[in-house]
Design a protein around this motif. Structure first.
Motif, short mmCIF file in Angstrom:
data_model
loop_
_atom_site.label_atom_id
_atom_site.label_comp_id
_atom_site.label_asym_id
_atom_site.label_seq_id
_atom_site.Cartn_x
_atom_site.Cartn_y
_atom_site.Cartn_z
N VAL A 86 0.83 -1.21 0.00
CA VAL A 86 0.00 0.00 0.00
C VAL A 86 0.87 1.27 0.00
CG1 VAL A 86 -1.69 1.32 1.35
CG2 VAL A 86 -1.93 -1.17 1.12
N ASP A 87 1.88 1.32 0.86
CA ASP A 87 2.69 2.55 0.95
C ASP A 87 3.38 2.87 -0.37
OD1 ASP A 87 2.11 3.07 3.65
OD2 ASP A 87 3.63 1.64 4.31
N THR A 124 -8.03 -9.19 -2.54
CA THR A 124 -7.79 -8.74 -1.17
C THR A 124 -9.04 -8.11 -0.57
OG1 THR A 124 -6.59 -7.06 0.10
CG2 THR A 124 -6.85 -6.62 -2.24
N ASP A 125 -9.14 -8.18 0.76
CA ASP A 125 -10.27 -7.53 1.43
C ASP A 125 -10.24 -6.01 1.25
OD1 ASP A 125 -8.09 -6.96 3.07
OD2 ASP A 125 -9.01 -7.70 4.92
N GLU A 126 -9.05 -5.47 0.88
CA GLU A 126 -8.93 -4.01 0.78
C GLU A 126 -9.80 -3.43 -0.33
OE1 GLU A 126 -5.08 -2.29 1.12
OE2 GLU A 126 -4.42 -3.76 2.59
N CYS A 178 -8.62 -12.11 0.63
CA CYS A 178 -8.12 -12.45 1.95
C CYS A 178 -7.66 -11.20 2.70
CB CYS A 178 -6.95 -13.43 1.79
SG CYS A 178 -6.46 -14.19 3.32
N GLY A 179 -7.50 -11.34 4.00
CA GLY A 179 -6.96 -10.26 4.82
C GLY A 179 -5.45 -10.37 4.95
N PHE A 191 4.22 -4.88 7.74
CA PHE A 191 4.33 -4.55 9.16
C PHE A 191 4.95 -5.68 10.02
CE2 PHE A 191 2.13 -3.78 13.37
CZ PHE A 191 2.99 -2.76 13.76
N LEU A 194 8.64 -6.45 9.25
CA LEU A 194 9.44 -5.25 9.55
C LEU A 194 9.63 -5.14 11.07
CD1 LEU A 194 9.17 -1.84 7.87
CD2 LEU A 194 9.01 -1.89 10.33
N TYR A 208 2.31 3.52 12.71
CA TYR A 208 1.61 4.64 12.09
C TYR A 208 0.49 5.17 13.00
CZ TYR A 208 3.66 3.16 7.56
OH TYR A 208 4.50 2.81 6.53
N ASN A 213 -5.26 0.95 14.55
CA ASN A 213 -5.89 0.35 13.36
C ASN A 213 -5.96 -1.16 13.53
OD1 ASN A 213 -4.39 2.88 12.72
ND2 ASN A 213 -5.62 2.69 10.88
N HIS A 277 -5.22 6.03 5.68
CA HIS A 277 -5.06 4.76 6.39
C HIS A 277 -6.41 4.11 6.75
CE1 HIS A 277 -2.48 2.72 9.77
NE2 HIS A 277 -3.04 1.85 8.96
N TYR A 281 -10.13 -3.77 9.18
CA TYR A 281 -10.57 -4.84 8.29
C TYR A 281 -11.04 -5.99 9.16
CZ TYR A 281 -7.36 -2.55 4.91
OH TYR A 281 -6.70 -1.67 4.12
O1 DAU Z 1 -5.64 -6.87 3.96
C1 DAU Z 1 -4.89 -7.49 2.96
C2 DAU Z 1 -3.71 -6.62 2.59
O2 DAU Z 1 -2.82 -6.65 3.71
C3 DAU Z 1 -3.00 -7.07 1.32
O3 DAU Z 1 -3.89 -6.93 0.23
C4 DAU Z 1 -1.74 -6.24 1.08
O4 DAU Z 1 -1.04 -6.75 -0.03
C5 DAU Z 1 -0.86 -6.34 2.31
O5 DAU Z 1 0.26 -5.52 2.14
C6 DAU Z 1 -1.64 -5.92 3.56
O6 DAU Z 1 -1.94 -4.49 3.53
P1 DAU Z 1 -1.78 -3.58 4.85
O7 DAU Z 1 -1.62 -2.19 4.41
O8 DAU Z 1 -2.84 -3.88 5.84
O9 DAU Z 1 -0.41 -4.23 5.41
P2 DAU Z 1 0.90 -3.55 6.04
O10 DAU Z 1 1.75 -4.67 6.54
O11 DAU Z 1 1.51 -2.54 5.16
O12 DAU Z 1 0.29 -2.77 7.31
C7 DAU Z 1 -0.41 -3.44 8.33
C8 DAU Z 1 -0.85 -2.40 9.36
O13 DAU Z 1 0.32 -1.89 10.02
C9 DAU Z 1 -1.53 -1.19 8.74
O14 DAU Z 1 -2.53 -0.71 9.62
C10 DAU Z 1 -0.41 -0.15 8.63
C11 DAU Z 1 0.46 -0.47 9.83
N1 DAU Z 1 1.90 -0.19 9.66
C12 DAU Z 1 2.53 -0.66 8.55
C13 DAU Z 1 3.87 -0.42 8.36
C14 DAU Z 1 4.59 -0.91 7.13
C15 DAU Z 1 2.59 0.52 10.65
O15 DAU Z 1 1.99 0.93 11.67
N2 DAU Z 1 3.92 0.75 10.45
C16 DAU Z 1 4.59 0.34 9.34
O16 DAU Z 1 5.81 0.61 9.24
#
Ligand code: DAU
Ligand code: NAD
Length: 341
Positions: A86-87, A124-126, A178-179, A191, A194, A208, A213, A277, A281
């Motif tokens: 997403v970012d 994706t659920d998004e 999917c989630g 996340f 990382l 974030y 969230n 943001h 989900y």
């Molecule tokens: O829900 C399914 C989706 O989940 C997939 O379709 C995407 O491909 C996958 O990347 C994922 O999207 P998210 O944006 O939910 O995942 P992400 O790991 O980037 O972030 C998870 C949560 O953590 C989100 O609320 C943002 C937060 N976050 C993320 C990062 C990278 C932080 O707080 N700090 C961070 O550095």
């Protein structure tokens, strides 16, 4: 002999799915077609049976390359290939539109031209946007499309193209949504990996906004088993939401992983929020449970244990993917707020 064509099979979920196919069907053939972008990693394919698994480096937007790589009488195309973070889509949407939308259409066209029996789109659920912080609100298969990020919008567009190929041309298609997945081999821009990678190295963990969230987490192999069931038993033209009824707040996850690693909560660093943001989900998986008989095998605790064990014993994998381009991405994304990884 069953023949599967998996796109994006060198990535996180695709490589787990290729493993599952090879385990479940001892006499199948899997063509793994992947462009090896920053997220694709040949190390993810280590140990696979080279007599049944053929890797081809290629771009799903290149129709001729897809056509040439597709074996005669292919049973199914399973499309994992995508720009998935997403970012990155907020920083620049171009590659998301190209791969996620145009690439999906190319695959649908080739599937029709070559008489592929079934096309499964991994979505994706998004695409359904964000839910309120209300425990009675869930995503179902009938939830409206409300994508909020360029990534989500590109995945929604891809779903529309799959639907159109089914409706207009009678292509046998299935869509799964999917989630958030977690497990081995996930690129550490996401996340959970990382957080793990930074915590293992005593580096700050960027959270974030207010950290409240909610995401609905599922162990990657459980997701893959649901995809396989949908591929084998799903109704033509159907969409299945996949989720393990496992909602967690980001901050709760960060604290619990730090506890498990014996690290201090002071590593948590609140940083500026992701623009747009999505707040929450939460997936209602009733359809995939009742119609396909799917249930997750891992609990959150057992899945996390497996994930942590894998990352701890694959520090070489982690260090290789955290070098070079990753450092540049990290500096662009987090700037001076958290410092270099
Ligand atoms: O829900 C399914 C989706 O989940 C997939 O379709 C995407 O491909 C996958 O990347 C994922 O999207 P998210 O944006 O939910 O995942 P992400 O790991 O980037 O972030 C998870 C949560 O953590 C989100 O609320 C943002 C937060 N976050 C993320 C990062 C990278 C932080 O707080 N700090 C961070 O550095
Ligand atoms: P990933 O970023 O780890 O892997 C994507 C793979 O696609 C990489 O191997 C990459 O090289 C390949 N790829 C990218 N562009 C390509 C192109 N033009 N041609 C061929 N290959 C290309 O992604 P992931 O997390 O494994 O996600 C896989 C799929 O599942 C995506 O479609 C994603 O939208 C979807 N999904 C992911 C999650 C999640 O939590 N990660 C949840 C639901 C759905």
């Amino acid at each position: 002999m069953r023949k599967f064509f998996v796109t994006g099979g060198a990535g996180f979920i695709g490589s787990a799915f290729v493993r599952l196919l090879l385990d479940e069907f001892p006499s199948c053939e899997v063509t793994n077609f992947d462009a090896l972008t920053y997220a694709g990693n040949p190390d993810n394919l280590e140990g696979l049976d080279s007599l049944r698994h053929y890797f081809i480096k290629g771009d799903i937007c290149d129709g001729d390359a897809v056509f040439a790589a597709l074996a005669e009488n292919t049973d199914a195309i399973i499309n994992f290939a995508a720009e998935s973070h997403v970012d990155r889509s907020i920083a620049s949407a171009d590659e998301f539109l190209r791969t996620n939308i145009l690439g999906t259409q190319v695959l649908l066209d080739v599937a029709r031209a070559r008489g592929v029996k079934r096309f499964l789109q991994v979505s994706t659920d998004e695409v359904m946007g964000s839910l309120p912080d209300d425990e009675r609100a869930f995503f179902t298969e009938d939830s409206p499309f409300r994508p909020n990020s360029p990534y989500a919008a590109s995945k929604a567009a891809a779903e529309h193209l799959v639907r159109a190929a089914h409706h207009t041309f009678g292509l046998d298609t299935v869509i799964t949504r999917c989630g958030n997945n977690y497990g081995p081999r996930q690129f550490p821009e996401k996340f959970l990996p990382l957080l793990l990678a930074n915590a293992l190295n005593d580096e700050p963990i960027p959270v974030y906004g207010d950290g409240l969230n909610v995401r609905d987490w599922i162990y990657v192999d459980d997701h893959c088993r649901a995809i396989l069931l949908a591929l084998e038993k799903g109704r033509s033209g159907a969409t299945y939401n996949i989720g393990a009824r496992n909602e967690r707040r980001n901050l709760e996850i960060a604290k619990s992983i730090l506890d498990q690693l014996g690290k201090s909560h002071s590593l948590i660093k609140f940083v500026k929020d992701r623009p747009g943001h999505d707040r929450r989900y939460a997936i209602d998986p009733t359809l995939v449970e009742t119609e396909l008989g799917w249930r997750p095998r891992e609990s959150w605790e057992s899945g996390l244990r497996k994930m942590i064990k894998w990352y701890r014993s694959h520090t070489d994998w982690l260090e290789r993917v955290r070098s070079g381009a990753y450092r540049e991405y990290y500096a662009r994304q987090y700037g001076a707020e958290v410092g270099a990884p």
